[in-house]
Scaffold this active site. Structure first.
Site, PDB file in Angstrom:
ATOM      1  N   CYS A  67      35.784  38.481  48.512  1.00 49.34           N
ATOM      2  CA  CYS A  67      35.253  37.924  47.261  1.00 49.34           C
ATOM      3  C   CYS A  67      36.019  36.663  46.843  1.00 49.34           C
ATOM      4  CB  CYS A  67      35.332  39.006  46.177  1.00 49.34           C
ATOM      5  SG  CYS A  67      34.965  38.439  44.514  1.00 49.34           S
ATOM      6  N   CYS A  75      37.079  36.472  43.188  1.00 48.36           N
ATOM      7  CA  CYS A  75      38.208  37.384  42.952  1.00 48.36           C
ATOM      8  C   CYS A  75      39.527  36.669  43.228  1.00 48.36           C
ATOM      9  CB  CYS A  75      38.105  38.625  43.832  1.00 48.36           C
ATOM     10  SG  CYS A  75      36.643  39.637  43.545  1.00 48.36           S
TER      11      CYS A  75
END
Length: 107
Positions: free
Chosen positions: A32, A35
């Protein structure tokens, strides 16, 4: 200096739900990109709010039970827990000032 602890399905209840302080949980995954973008922001918040807020991370891919239990559909998701309950949820990467504004009423 505050450190961000990693939690798992097995440690989530003890570390997050039973905490005396509010706990900001970062649901994230290795793949991700957003993230990774907010990780340094969360480290800053953890350091600045030490003693008032605990910040932890949980890898969504490795801990599907907790992800399912809290209905996490997108990453990153930040859940703020107070007294064992979710009191705020933020989905997606947000600037530091937005995250801080969302948290301030609970600190």
């Amino acid at each position: 200096m505050a450190t961000i602890q990693n939690v798992t399905d097995d440690t989530f209840e003890e570390v997050v739900l039973k905490s005396k302080l509010p706990v900001l949980v970062d649901f994230w995954a290795e793949w991700c990109a957003p993230c990774k973008m907010i990780a340094p922001v969360l480290e800053q918040i953890a350091e600045e709010q030490e003693g008032k807020l605990t910040v932890v991370k949980i890898n969504a891919d490795q801990n599907p039970d907790t992800v399912r239990q809290y209905g996490v559909m997108g990453l990153p998701t930040l859940n703020l827990y107070k007294n064992g309950e979710v009191v705020k949820q933020l989905v997606g990467a947000k600037p530091k000032r937005v995250i801080e504004k969302e948290l301030e009423e609970f600190l």
